[in-house]
Motif scaffolding. Structure first.
Motif, short mmCIF file in Angstrom:
data_model
loop_
_atom_site.label_atom_id
_atom_site.label_comp_id
_atom_site.label_asym_id
_atom_site.label_seq_id
_atom_site.Cartn_x
_atom_site.Cartn_y
_atom_site.Cartn_z
N UNK A 136 2.03 6.96 -12.78
CA UNK A 136 2.20 5.66 -13.40
C UNK A 136 0.83 5.01 -13.51
N UNK A 137 0.46 4.46 -14.66
CA UNK A 137 -0.84 3.80 -14.80
C UNK A 137 -1.07 2.77 -13.70
N UNK A 138 -2.33 2.62 -13.29
CA UNK A 138 -2.67 1.80 -12.13
C UNK A 138 -2.15 0.37 -12.25
N UNK A 139 -2.39 -0.28 -13.40
CA UNK A 139 -1.97 -1.67 -13.57
C UNK A 139 -0.46 -1.79 -13.51
N UNK A 140 0.25 -0.90 -14.19
CA UNK A 140 1.71 -0.95 -14.17
C UNK A 140 2.25 -0.67 -12.77
N UNK A 141 1.59 0.23 -12.04
CA UNK A 141 2.03 0.54 -10.68
C UNK A 141 1.94 -0.68 -9.78
N UNK A 142 0.88 -1.48 -9.95
CA UNK A 142 0.73 -2.70 -9.15
C UNK A 142 1.87 -3.67 -9.45
N UNK A 143 2.12 -3.89 -10.74
CA UNK A 143 3.18 -4.83 -11.13
C UNK A 143 4.55 -4.35 -10.66
N UNK A 144 4.83 -3.06 -10.85
CA UNK A 144 6.12 -2.51 -10.42
C UNK A 144 6.28 -2.58 -8.91
N UNK A 145 5.19 -2.34 -8.18
CA UNK A 145 5.26 -2.41 -6.73
C UNK A 145 5.61 -3.81 -6.25
N UNK A 146 4.98 -4.81 -6.87
CA UNK A 146 5.28 -6.20 -6.51
C UNK A 146 6.75 -6.52 -6.82
N UNK A 147 7.24 -6.07 -7.97
CA UNK A 147 8.65 -6.31 -8.32
C UNK A 147 9.60 -5.65 -7.31
N UNK B 231 0.83 -1.21 0.00
CA UNK B 231 0.00 0.00 0.00
C UNK B 231 0.86 1.25 0.00
N UNK B 232 1.92 1.26 0.81
CA UNK B 232 2.80 2.42 0.87
C UNK B 232 3.49 2.66 -0.46
N UNK B 233 4.07 1.61 -1.02
CA UNK B 233 4.84 1.75 -2.25
C UNK B 233 3.94 2.05 -3.44
N UNK B 234 2.81 1.36 -3.52
CA UNK B 234 1.89 1.58 -4.63
C UNK B 234 1.36 3.01 -4.64
N UNK B 235 1.03 3.54 -3.47
CA UNK B 235 0.56 4.93 -3.38
C UNK B 235 1.63 5.90 -3.87
N UNK B 236 2.89 5.61 -3.55
CA UNK B 236 3.98 6.46 -4.00
C UNK B 236 4.09 6.44 -5.53
N UNK B 237 4.00 5.26 -6.12
CA UNK B 237 4.11 5.16 -7.57
C UNK B 237 2.95 5.85 -8.27
N UNK B 238 1.77 5.78 -7.68
CA UNK B 238 0.60 6.43 -8.29
C UNK B 238 0.76 7.94 -8.31
N UNK B 239 1.47 8.50 -7.35
CA UNK B 239 1.72 9.96 -7.35
C UNK B 239 2.66 10.36 -8.47
#
Length: 318
Positions: A300-311, A289-297
């Protein structure tokens, strides 16, 4: 012996999440070739638990210890059958062992379950073995605003024999051997850990049912594994030995798999281990949640942000 310490306080979990620095993830290292990332990915396994959480002190393995034991078992098998060994074949097994666990996220299988649940939201999945393959072979092109350095490097081009789709290669014998050594070390290593930390009677009984008579549950894990091999097969040919594993002669491999299922029951029945597992999942959820929220700011598109966060999380030190 039941340990009294609790897994994590709510404060400790928040502290771990709040102090997480995404830039310390190995995906941001700046190497030229993908293979150059492997030493860091292997070293990171010291921070990933095996069957006993790292926070429980005592004589127990982490994921890096498991890997070292597997490498040593493979070396001793090579010495045992040295006169009949195929060096190229043997080297593929060694490489498969080194690579097969690098996809483990923080908190091991607990982290795996949480990341898998997250990726299911976008119809993807996360498994440690498939992520090990992704780490080595996936490639992306640098974007204008953001990219993960590791996936922009030259991917690994060799064969990955720990990946199940390659079982047709060499009649599947390389994969068979890697799976056997993995189950062998896991079986005896987990039983020894459960005894050393908790003095779990069931683990000692299971050990006695499968270990050679000359072995003690407090012996060196690698030595126990080699004694098991010597006790269950008398072949002097390396190829015949691997064929015996594939054909499961004397239940050489299936008995290990059965014991591993019973080990899973021990772990699931142990309240402290269950608590650590659940808290590990909670922490990984918080890290996401922390990392994904950072990427969304960063737009970064939502789907890509999820994948990048997991990586990012899956290749992080904690």
């Amino acid at each position: 012996m039941e340990l009294k310490n609790k897994a994590y306080s709510s404060h400790k979990k928040r502290e771990i999440v709040n102090s997480f620095d995404i830039k310390k993830s190995i995906v941001f290292n700046n190497f030229e070739n993908r293979i150059d990332y492997v030493p860091s990915l292997i070293n990171r396994l010291k921070c990933v638990p095996q069957v006993i959480p790292l926070e429980i002190k005592g004589k127990r393995r982490n994921r890096h210890d498991h890997l070292k034991n597997m490498i040593r078992i493979n070396e001793l098998i090579g010495l045992k059958f040295f006169s009949t060994i195929n060096i190229e074949f043997f080297s593929y097994i060694k490489r498969g062992i080194e690579f097969h666990d690098i996809g483990h996220p923080p908190f091991g299988h607990a982290g795996e379950r949480e990341l898998n649940a997250i990726l299911k939201r976008i119809n993807l999945s996360f498994y440690n073995s498939s992520h090990s393959e992704r780490i080595l072979t996936h490639h992306i092109t640098k974007s204008n605003n953001y990219f993960l350095n590791m996936y922009n490097t030259n991917p690994f081009k060799g064969k990955l024999f720990f990946v199940k789709k390659n079982e047709h290669e060499n009649n599947g014998l390389i994969t068979v051997m890697i799976d056997f050594i993995d189950d062998l070390e896991n079986c005896f290593g987990d039983l020894c850990d459960l005894w050393n930390i908790f003095e779990n009677i069931k683990s000692k009984q299971l050990f006695g049912a499968i270990a050679p008579n000359n072995c003690s549950i407090e012996d060196n894990i690698v030595d126990i594994c080699i004694d098991y091999i010597s006790n269950i097969t008398s072949t002097t040919s390396y190829f015949d030995f691997i064929c015996a594993i594939k054909e499961d002669q004397n239940s050489i491999h299936s008995r290990l798999k059965l014991i591993r299922k019973e080990i899973g029951d021990i772990v699931r029945d142990h309240s402290l281990l269950v608590e650590f597992d659940e808290n590990g999942q909670d922490i990984v959820k918080g890290l996401f949640e922390k990392t994904n929220n950072l990427l969304l700011t960063m737009d970064i598109p939502k789907r890509k942000a999820i994948i990048d966060t997991v990586d990012i999380i899956a290749s992080s030190y904690l």
